[in-house]
Design an enzyme around this catalytic site. Structure first.
Site, PDB file in Angstrom:
ATOM      1  N   CYS A 110       9.348 -25.305   3.420  1.00 32.96           N
ATOM      2  CA  CYS A 110      10.259 -25.328   4.576  1.00 32.96           C
ATOM      3  C   CYS A 110       9.972 -26.521   5.488  1.00 32.96           C
ATOM      4  CB  CYS A 110      10.167 -24.015   5.351  1.00 32.96           C
ATOM      5  SG  CYS A 110       8.482 -23.450   5.641  1.00 32.96           S
ATOM      6  N   HIS A 165       9.648 -22.658  12.851  1.00 32.67           N
ATOM      7  CA  HIS A 165       8.645 -23.679  13.181  1.00 32.67           C
ATOM      8  C   HIS A 165       9.325 -24.674  14.142  1.00 32.67           C
ATOM      9  CE1 HIS A 165       6.429 -22.463   9.557  1.00 32.67           C
ATOM     10  NE2 HIS A 165       7.450 -22.794   8.796  1.00 32.67           N
TER      11      HIS A 165
HETATM   12  P1  NAD Z   1       7.494 -13.166  -0.566  1.00 30.87           P
HETATM   13  O1  NAD Z   1       6.112 -12.604  -0.593  1.00 30.87           O
HETATM   14  O2  NAD Z   1       8.384 -12.819   0.569  1.00 30.87           O
HETATM   15  O3  NAD Z   1       8.250 -12.794  -1.905  1.00 30.87           O
HETATM   16  C1  NAD Z   1       7.663 -12.911  -3.170  1.00 30.87           C
HETATM   17  C2  NAD Z   1       8.219 -11.826  -4.083  1.00 30.87           C
HETATM   18  O4  NAD Z   1       7.703 -12.011  -5.399  1.00 30.87           O
HETATM   19  C3  NAD Z   1       7.836 -10.429  -3.640  1.00 30.87           C
HETATM   20  O5  NAD Z   1       8.983  -9.606  -3.755  1.00 30.87           O
HETATM   21  C4  NAD Z   1       6.767 -10.024  -4.661  1.00 30.87           C
HETATM   22  O6  NAD Z   1       6.767  -8.634  -4.886  1.00 30.87           O
HETATM   23  C5  NAD Z   1       7.263 -10.760  -5.905  1.00 30.87           C
HETATM   24  N1  NAD Z   1       6.209 -10.983  -6.909  1.00 30.87           N
HETATM   25  C6  NAD Z   1       4.875 -10.800  -6.826  1.00 30.87           C
HETATM   26  N2  NAD Z   1       4.274 -11.144  -7.979  1.00 30.87           N
HETATM   27  C7  NAD Z   1       5.245 -11.555  -8.824  1.00 30.87           C
HETATM   28  C8  NAD Z   1       5.261 -12.011 -10.179  1.00 30.87           C
HETATM   29  N3  NAD Z   1       4.135 -12.119 -10.886  1.00 30.87           N
HETATM   30  N4  NAD Z   1       6.451 -12.361 -10.717  1.00 30.87           N
HETATM   31  C9  NAD Z   1       7.589 -12.267 -10.018  1.00 30.87           C
HETATM   32  N5  NAD Z   1       7.626 -11.811  -8.743  1.00 30.87           N
HETATM   33  C10 NAD Z   1       6.479 -11.467  -8.151  1.00 30.87           C
HETATM   34  O7  NAD Z   1       7.291 -14.744  -0.677  1.00 30.87           O
HETATM   35  P2  NAD Z   1       8.278 -15.861  -0.123  1.00 30.87           P
HETATM   36  O8  NAD Z   1       7.966 -16.085   1.323  1.00 30.87           O
HETATM   37  O9  NAD Z   1       9.658 -15.565  -0.527  1.00 30.87           O
HETATM   38  O10 NAD Z   1       7.702 -17.151  -0.869  1.00 30.87           O
HETATM   39  C11 NAD Z   1       8.093 -17.465  -2.199  1.00 30.87           C
HETATM   40  C12 NAD Z   1       7.844 -18.933  -2.443  1.00 30.87           C
HETATM   41  O11 NAD Z   1       8.668 -19.687  -1.537  1.00 30.87           O
HETATM   42  C13 NAD Z   1       6.415 -19.418  -2.200  1.00 30.87           C
HETATM   43  O12 NAD Z   1       6.138 -20.486  -3.067  1.00 30.87           O
HETATM   44  C14 NAD Z   1       6.471 -19.923  -0.784  1.00 30.87           C
HETATM   45  O13 NAD Z   1       5.473 -20.878  -0.488  1.00 30.87           O
HETATM   46  C15 NAD Z   1       7.846 -20.549  -0.765  1.00 30.87           C
HETATM   47  N6  NAD Z   1       8.433 -20.679   0.578  1.00 30.87           N
HETATM   48  C16 NAD Z   1       8.311 -19.690   1.497  1.00 30.87           C
HETATM   49  C17 NAD Z   1       8.841 -19.860   2.746  1.00 30.87           C
HETATM   50  C18 NAD Z   1       8.685 -18.827   3.812  1.00 30.87           C
HETATM   51  O14 NAD Z   1       8.545 -19.188   4.973  1.00 30.87           O
HETATM   52  N7  NAD Z   1       8.700 -17.554   3.508  1.00 30.87           N
HETATM   53  C19 NAD Z   1       9.553 -21.019   3.064  1.00 30.87           C
HETATM   54  C20 NAD Z   1       9.730 -21.997   2.064  1.00 30.87           C
HETATM   55  C21 NAD Z   1       9.143 -21.821   0.831  1.00 30.87           C
END
Ligand code: NAD
Length: 340
Positions: free
Chosen positions: A141, A220
């Site tokens: 992000c 942020h």
């Molecule tokens: P999150 O924890 O909200 O969601 C992740 C999901 O994946 C959950 O539903 C979890 O149960 C599931 N999961 C767990 N293990 C798994 C597996 N082995 N296979 C498939 N699914 C599985 O996480 P998020 O915040 O959505 O982040 C996901 C990615 O996006 C990360 O790489 C993060 O760095 C990136 N990201 C997050 C944000 C943010 O602020 N939330 C912003 C930009 C990028």
């Protein structure tokens, strides 16, 4: 022929990407994969998204909760042309081999190292580099926000050097286990990792970043100081350049948007609970000779969503250039055209 897209990991990012894919005229959502039953899983069913079991989860657990399961994540992957991996940080790397073995393309998120993919991606900055690629990483992000601003500044004015202080939200609203709830935490990696991450897209950009974490879930905020190579005589052309670019939203003083709470209220009022654009304030940008100062706010939960859609379009050559893809994406997501 529509591109068949699966979403593996249905959390903060995965939910939003799945909704966005479902709105695209040139894509079909094959399904979403989750590890455990939850209200999110129930939401997927309510939206008509086939639900697959991921990451060692149990089919029985879903069915005991009354949630019908379409199959395993392996079956979902095999039925797809591309998987958007939105699993937690570092899990995408573990999943990468599975996609490769199935001969399916993949998009990874910013929680993975750059090496997981052939290219780190931002639609405005380097759409063409993702054309026809097998593995693309949509940067985080914060990096997405900086890369968008860097596209505008490097193209229009040149950047000699740029310092960014990132005021980072402590947690996403649903992350009740994270903090702090009362404190300001310096990030003791100096400079922070965000600068090198921006350079995965802009290799020659002289950018330095530092970060602190504060107790909020609402966006942020970046405090920017950039020294421009070709500064205009006043700030108006810089503001106009941001205004005239997709995925920037500039608030005027009369709108009385004091900070991130009003930004999110604005987003909800317009019928999209997210703010996928970089947010700037007209009175939060100042040019002093070559020195540009500006604030920008980044909605961490949603800013990468349009970029995931554009990355799919680039990988499958569904649009010839960034402008064409971004126009389709923004229209389907309800984001306005540039305001100038
Ligand atoms: P999150 O924890 O909200 O969601 C992740 C999901 O994946 C959950 O539903 C979890 O149960 C599931 N999961 C767990 N293990 C798994 C597996 N082995 N296979 C498939 N699914 C599985 O996480 P998020 O915040 O959505 O982040 C996901 C990615 O996006 C990360 O790489 C993060 O760095 C990136 N990201 C997050 C944000 C943010 O602020 N939330 C912003 C930009 C990028």
């Amino acid at each position: 022929m529509k591109v068949r897209v699966a979403v593996n990991g249905y959390g903060t990012i995965g939910k939003r990407v799945a909704d966005a894919v479902a709105r695209q005229p040139d894509m079909t959502l094959v399904g979403v994969a989750k590890t455990r039953p939850s209200f999110d899983a129930q939401r997927a069913i309510a939206h008509g998204y086939p639900l697959y079991v991921a990451g060692g989860g149990s089919r029985d657990a879903f069915e005991a909760a009354g949630l019908p399961v379409a199959g395993t994540v392996e079956e979902m992957v095999r039925a797809s042309d591309v998987v958007v991996d939105a699993a937690p940080d570092k899990v995408g790397k573990e999943n990468a081999g599975r996609y490769q073995a199935a001969g399916v393309r993949a998009i990874f998120q910013g929680g993975e190292k750059a090496e997981v993919a052939e290219v780190s991606f931002n639609a405005l900055a380097n759409y063409a580099q993702a054309l026809g690629k097998q593995r693309v990483r949509v940067v985080s992000c914060n990096t997405t926000g900086i890369a968008r601003a860097a596209s505008v500044l490097t193209k229009g004015f040149g950047v000699d050097r740029w310092d960014v202080t990132l005021i980072r939200r402590a947690a996403d609203p649903s992350e009740t286990q994270r903090g702090p709830i009362n404190g300001i935490l310096p990030t003791f990696t100096l400079p922070s990792h965000h600068g090198p991450d921006v350079r995965t897209i802009f290799p020659d950009l002289a950018i330095t970043t530092t970060a602190v974490v504060v107790p909020t879930t609402l966006m942020h905020v970046h405090v920017n100081h950039a020294r421009l190579t070709r500064p205009p005589s006043d700030a108006a052309p810089v503001l106009d350049a941001f205004r005239g670019t997709r995925r920037f939203h500039i608030f005027s003083p009369w709108e009385k948007v004091d900070g991130t709470p009003q930004v999110m209220e604005f987003a909800r009022d317009r019928g999209i609970p997210d703010m996928m654009e970089n947010v700037l304030w007209a009175n939060g940008l100042r040019l002093d000779g070559p020195d540009l100062y500006f604030f920008q706010a980044i909605h961490q939960e949603s800013i990468v969503v349009p970029e995931n859609i554009d990355a799919i379009r680039a990988m499958f050559n569904l649009a010839p250039d960034a402008a064409t893809s971004m126009a389709i994406t923004d229209k389907t997501l309800g984001l306005g055209p540039p305001s100038r």
